[in-house]
Design a protein around this motif. Structure first.
Motif, PDB file in Angstrom:
ATOM      1  N   PRO A   1      -9.174   9.086   2.062  1.00  0.00           N
ATOM      2  CA  PRO A   1      -9.915   8.940   3.315  1.00  0.00           C
ATOM      3  C   PRO A   1     -11.253   9.668   3.228  1.00  0.00           C
ATOM      4  CG  PRO A   1      -7.749   9.948   3.684  1.00  0.00           C
ATOM      5  CD  PRO A   1      -7.908   9.745   2.223  1.00  0.00           C
ATOM      6  N   PRO A   2     -12.239   9.229   4.004  1.00  0.00           N
ATOM      7  CA  PRO A   2     -13.567   9.846   3.921  1.00  0.00           C
ATOM      8  C   PRO A   2     -13.551  11.351   4.149  1.00  0.00           C
ATOM      9  CG  PRO A   2     -13.568   8.009   5.486  1.00  0.00           C
ATOM     10  CD  PRO A   2     -12.179   8.166   4.976  1.00  0.00           C
ATOM     11  N   GLN A   3     -12.594  11.831   4.951  1.00  0.00           N
ATOM     12  CA  GLN A   3     -12.520  13.265   5.220  1.00  0.00           C
ATOM     13  C   GLN A   3     -12.183  14.047   3.952  1.00  0.00           C
ATOM     14  OE1 GLN A   3     -10.882  10.816   6.636  1.00  0.00           O
ATOM     15  NE2 GLN A   3     -10.545  11.132   8.799  1.00  0.00           N
ATOM     16  N   GLU A   4     -11.483  13.408   3.004  1.00  0.00           N
ATOM     17  CA  GLU A   4     -11.088  14.086   1.780  1.00  0.00           C
ATOM     18  C   GLU A   4     -12.073  13.871   0.644  1.00  0.00           C
ATOM     19  OE1 GLU A   4      -7.099  13.400   0.462  1.00  0.00           O
ATOM     20  OE2 GLU A   4      -6.362  13.302   2.506  1.00  0.00           O
ATOM     21  N   ALA A   5     -12.894  12.856   0.740  1.00  0.00           N
ATOM     22  CA  ALA A   5     -13.786  12.525  -0.364  1.00  0.00           C
ATOM     23  C   ALA A   5     -15.224  12.455   0.117  1.00  0.00           C
ATOM     24  CB  ALA A   5     -13.374  11.201  -0.991  1.00  0.00           C
TER      25      ALA A   5
ATOM     26  N   ARG B   1       0.832  -1.210   0.000  1.00  0.00           N
ATOM     27  CA  ARG B   1       0.000   0.000   0.000  1.00  0.00           C
ATOM     28  C   ARG B   1       0.861   1.253   0.000  1.00  0.00           C
ATOM     29  NH1 ARG B   1      -4.135   1.215   4.817  1.00  0.00           N
ATOM     30  NH2 ARG B   1      -2.144   1.491   5.867  1.00  0.00           N
ATOM     31  N   GLY B   2       2.024   1.203   0.664  1.00  0.00           N
ATOM     32  CA  GLY B   2       2.943   2.341   0.651  1.00  0.00           C
ATOM     33  C   GLY B   2       3.411   2.653  -0.760  1.00  0.00           C
TER      34      GLY B   2
ATOM     35  N   THR C   1       0.655   6.290  -7.156  1.00  0.00           N
ATOM     36  CA  THR C   1      -0.568   6.902  -7.691  1.00  0.00           C
ATOM     37  C   THR C   1      -0.722   8.363  -7.308  1.00  0.00           C
ATOM     38  OG1 THR C   1      -1.871   6.109  -5.804  1.00  0.00           O
ATOM     39  CG2 THR C   1      -1.798   4.711  -7.787  1.00  0.00           C
ATOM     40  N   ALA C   2       0.070   8.841  -6.375  1.00  0.00           N
ATOM     41  CA  ALA C   2       0.075  10.271  -6.026  1.00  0.00           C
ATOM     42  C   ALA C   2       1.534  10.677  -5.847  1.00  0.00           C
ATOM     43  CB  ALA C   2      -0.732  10.524  -4.751  1.00  0.00           C
ATOM     44  N   PRO C   3       2.287  10.724  -6.960  1.00  0.00           N
ATOM     45  CA  PRO C   3       3.723  10.968  -6.838  1.00  0.00           C
ATOM     46  C   PRO C   3       4.021  12.289  -6.139  1.00  0.00           C
ATOM     47  CG  PRO C   3       3.110  10.468  -9.115  1.00  0.00           C
ATOM     48  CD  PRO C   3       1.847  10.602  -8.329  1.00  0.00           C
TER      49      PRO C   3
ATOM     50  N   VAL D   1      -5.446   4.459  -4.316  1.00  0.00           N
ATOM     51  CA  VAL D   1      -6.099   4.091  -3.063  1.00  0.00           C
ATOM     52  C   VAL D   1      -7.213   5.111  -2.847  1.00  0.00           C
ATOM     53  CG1 VAL D   1      -5.779   3.869  -0.573  1.00  0.00           C
ATOM     54  CG2 VAL D   1      -3.949   3.194  -2.115  1.00  0.00           C
ATOM     55  N   PRO D   2      -8.408   4.674  -2.510  1.00  0.00           N
ATOM     56  CA  PRO D   2      -9.470   5.652  -2.278  1.00  0.00           C
ATOM     57  C   PRO D   2      -9.054   6.623  -1.177  1.00  0.00           C
ATOM     58  CG  PRO D   2     -10.349   3.416  -2.257  1.00  0.00           C
ATOM     59  CD  PRO D   2      -8.865   3.297  -2.319  1.00  0.00           C
TER      60      PRO D   2
END
Length: 191
Positions: free
Chosen positions: A130-134, A59-60, A66-68, A127-128
């Protein structure tokens, strides 16, 4: 533990599978100033480096791929998938300065295919957040009007700024100056 070695034939065949450290070293243009160790047992960079990064989980890698840049690394670090060595946990700036000297090269199409196959397609899916961001779209639309209005913004400004100087002196110290409160010595006071 497998250590990255300069392999000019690394992309000779499309079926080549690279370790995480080989991918990292392949993307760098020049020396590796930090030590990178990975969950797959591979490593890159000098063993005696003052600073290091340790990627603990797939995951790291997923966050970083995916978010360089800063966002992916920050998400991997916050989620516990990345550990910084050689720095205090709350003070990574020397490591970040060392990393700022790294120069990356643009991979060829063949290299991108080999890297993608080496990582596996699952690690290339974002990776989806976190709910706070989406927040769900319906909720964003419903709350957008409630978040900002002249009345609500005026109340927030009033709440924040229309407090006594005594409050700010408690929080900011006698200088009444905002600070990051970075201490070189634990005995230092806010002043």
């Amino acid at each position: 533990m497998t250590t990255y070695k300069d392999r000019s034939d690394v992309f000779a065949e499309l079926g080549t599978k690279l370790s995480i450290a080989e991918i990292f070293a392949t993307l760098l243009d020049g020396p590796v100033p930090i030590r990178l160790t990975c969950y797959d047992g591979s490593s890159a960079g000098p063993q005696d480096s003052e600073f290091g990064l340790e990627i603990l989980t797939p995951r790291g890698v997923n966050y970083i791929a995916t978010a360089p840049g800063d966002l992916g690394m920050a998400r991997a670090y916050i989620s516990g998938d990345l550990i910084a060595h050689g720095v205090e946990p709350g003070d990574p700036y020397e490591l970040l300065k060392a990393m700022a000297s790294m120069k990356f090269r643009r991979p060829t199409a063949l290299q991108l295919v080999v890297i993608a196959r080496s990582l596996g397609w699952e690690l290339l899916k974002p990776v989806p957040p976190p709910p706070q961001e989406a927040m769900p779209r319906w909720r964003r639309i419903a709350l957008e009007g409630l978040r900002h209005s002249k009345t609500r913004d005026a109340e927030a400004i009033h709440h924040h700024y229309d407090v006594s100087n005594t409050f700010y002196e408690y929080v900011l110290g006698p200088s009444m100056t905002y600070t990051c409160a970075a201490y070189e010595d634990p005995a230092w006071t806010l002043e």
